[in-house]
Motif scaffolding. Structure first.
Motif, mmCIF file in Angstrom:
data_model
loop_
_atom_site.group_PDB
_atom_site.id
_atom_site.type_symbol
_atom_site.label_atom_id
_atom_site.label_comp_id
_atom_site.label_asym_id
_atom_site.label_seq_id
_atom_site.Cartn_x
_atom_site.Cartn_y
_atom_site.Cartn_z
ATOM 1 N N VAL A 77 0.842 -1.207 0.000
ATOM 2 C CA VAL A 77 0.000 0.000 0.000
ATOM 3 C C VAL A 77 0.874 1.253 0.000
ATOM 4 C CG1 VAL A 77 -0.351 0.075 2.529
ATOM 5 C CG2 VAL A 77 -2.053 1.063 1.028
ATOM 6 N N GLY A 78 2.016 1.193 0.703
ATOM 7 C CA GLY A 78 2.923 2.348 0.753
ATOM 8 C C GLY A 78 3.741 2.399 -0.531
ATOM 9 N N THR A 105 -1.458 -6.009 9.146
ATOM 10 C CA THR A 105 -0.568 -4.964 9.659
ATOM 11 C C THR A 105 -1.043 -4.475 11.023
ATOM 12 O OG1 THR A 105 -0.155 -4.354 7.360
ATOM 13 C CG2 THR A 105 0.599 -2.807 9.027
ATOM 14 N N MET A 155 -5.053 8.189 11.081
ATOM 15 C CA MET A 155 -6.255 7.371 11.342
ATOM 16 C C MET A 155 -6.879 6.899 10.028
ATOM 17 S SD MET A 155 -7.847 6.302 14.075
ATOM 18 C CE MET A 155 -9.364 6.225 15.031
ATOM 19 N N GLY A 156 -6.066 6.271 9.175
ATOM 20 C CA GLY A 156 -6.589 5.715 7.918
ATOM 21 C C GLY A 156 -7.027 4.280 8.131
ATOM 22 N N ILE A 158 -5.307 1.395 8.320
ATOM 23 C CA ILE A 158 -4.564 0.622 9.328
ATOM 24 C C ILE A 158 -4.725 1.257 10.714
ATOM 25 C CG2 ILE A 158 -2.243 -0.136 10.034
ATOM 26 C CD1 ILE A 158 -1.611 -0.339 6.957
ATOM 27 N N GLU A 213 6.236 14.561 2.936
ATOM 28 C CA GLU A 213 5.307 15.293 3.808
ATOM 29 C C GLU A 213 5.386 14.863 5.275
ATOM 30 O OE1 GLU A 213 0.654 16.052 4.377
ATOM 31 O OE2 GLU A 213 1.188 15.170 2.437
ATOM 32 N N ARG A 237 6.417 3.870 8.296
ATOM 33 C CA ARG A 237 7.674 3.895 7.547
ATOM 34 C C ARG A 237 8.733 4.458 8.486
ATOM 35 N NH1 ARG A 237 5.913 0.788 4.598
ATOM 36 N NH2 ARG A 237 5.663 0.829 2.345
ATOM 37 N N GLY A 286 4.972 -6.312 8.875
ATOM 38 C CA GLY A 286 3.564 -5.892 8.944
ATOM 39 C C GLY A 286 2.582 -6.772 8.187
#
Ligand code: NAP
Ligand code: GLV
Length: 318
Positions: A77-78, A105, A155-156, A158, A213, A237, A286
């Motif tokens: 996903v990352g 994860t 707070m997504g 995962i 970011e 990460r 994860g």
């Protein structure tokens, strides 16, 4: 048949499914593609199924000029190892594999939270080293988990899955720091500042994406806000956290402990971190269950197949 490069060995069912549709080249090494190898891959293959550790940087795209590759169907996903904007500028689509790895994860996040709180790694090392001489009421006392407060940074998918486990499984209060408000199906309070969140939580779990970011979002100042009894967990990460500041804070026992799955320069883990007893260290596990890794591979392929059939890849990120 179009030429597809898969940059790491994937579970057999995924490789079989890929071979049924594409002329597959499979890289059999744990090392990621260097920038130069990424450029060469962009010039050689029609599609690439990369993963974390591969260096699809601005420079890699610039050196490729007009690449042959049209899609990077990322496994994971990352995708902070891919400059998705540079890819788009030269007409390369980038997709990822959201959702299918959320539970695995989050489960690992709980494993780290519990292991760090209850000193699981340290206890196992003592026992295996012959240092256990019998049960005593004051031996290796850890941090109580049930009923405490978890603070989620990011707070997504995962982050919410970790919060859900903490709320329903461990009767914990939930606070979070996030770009936007989240409506979740259980009580969860958003805190506007990172320091506010770090100071309010007994357990901080980091779940934001990596990249420019969020680089060093968790710095010495944020860590200084943690409770002296606090436990810090990173399943996001490595570069979201200033690893030097974290190591110094743990060495000074500024807070109780940490559980880490990710590092700034993987697979390098600083000696100074490894020397500490109050941190549980895992090698980026994860999403590492067979079911999840097959689902991730199939999702990555689903995106590449959609591109091959002239459809929009369902999990496009650029
Ligand atoms: P997601 O659903 O996109 O969640 C990311 C959350 O972070 C979103 O709620 C987003 O807020 C928030 N966010 C992003 N930038 C932020 C910032 N600067 N400040 C505050 N909040 C910010 O992603 P996910 O599926 O949960 O995955 C999250 C990350 O976990 C991945 O990107 C990956 O790096 C990592 N991961 C690690 C492993 C592992 O093996 N350890 C496995 C899977 C994933 P908005 O909703 O407002 O946009
Ligand atoms: C793993 O770290 C992922 O981002 O899927």
């Amino acid at each position: 048949m179009k030429k597809l490069l898969i940059t790491r060995v994937l579970p057999a069912p995924v490789v079989e499914a890929a071979r049924a549709r594409f002329d597959v080249t499979l890289r059999d090494t744990a090392a990621g593609l260097t920038e130069a190898e990424a450029t060469a891959a962009l010039l050689t293959y029609d599609a690439i199924l990369p993963t974390l550790g591969d260096s699809f940087t601005v420079a890699a795209f610039a050196a490729a000029g007009a690449p042959r590759a049209r899609i990077l169907g990322n496994f994971g996903v990352g995708y902070n190892h891919i400059d998705a904007k540079a890819a788009r500028a030269v007409g390369v689509a980038v997709s990822n594999t959201p959702g299918v790895l959320t539970d695995a994860t989050a489960d690992l996040g709980m494993a780290l939270l519990l292991a760090a709180a209850r000193r699981v790694g340290e206890g196992e090392r003592i026992l295996r080293g012959g240092g256990w001489h019998g049960w005593t009421p004051t031996q290796m006392l850890g941090t109580h988990v049930t009923g405490k407060t978890v603070g989620i940074v990011g707070m997504g998918r995962i982050g919410q899955a970790v919060a859900r486990r903490c709320h329903f499984g461990f009767d914990m209060g939930v606070v979070y720091y996030n770009r936007s408000d989240k409506a979740v199906g259980f009580p969860a309070r958003r805190i506007e500042t990172l320091e506010g969140l770090m100071g309010a939580a007994d357990f901080v779990v980091v779940c934001v994406p990596g990249g420019a970011e969020t680089r060093h979002l968790i710095d010495a100042k944020a860590l200084a806000a943690m409770k002296p009894t606090g436990i810090f967990v990173n399943i996001a990460r490595g570069d979201v956290v200033d690893e030097t500041a974290l190591t110094e804070a743990l060495a000074k026992r500024q807070f109780a402990g940490a559980g880490l799955d990710v590092y700034e320069r993987e697979p390098l883990v600083p000696e100074a971190l490894m020397a500490l007893e109050n941190v549980v260290l895992l090698p980026h596990l994860g999403s590492a269950t067979m079911d999840t890794r097959i689902a991730m591979g199939m999702r990555a392929l689903e995106n590449i197949i959609a591109w091959d059939e002239g459809r929009a890849p369902p999990h496009l990120v650029n």
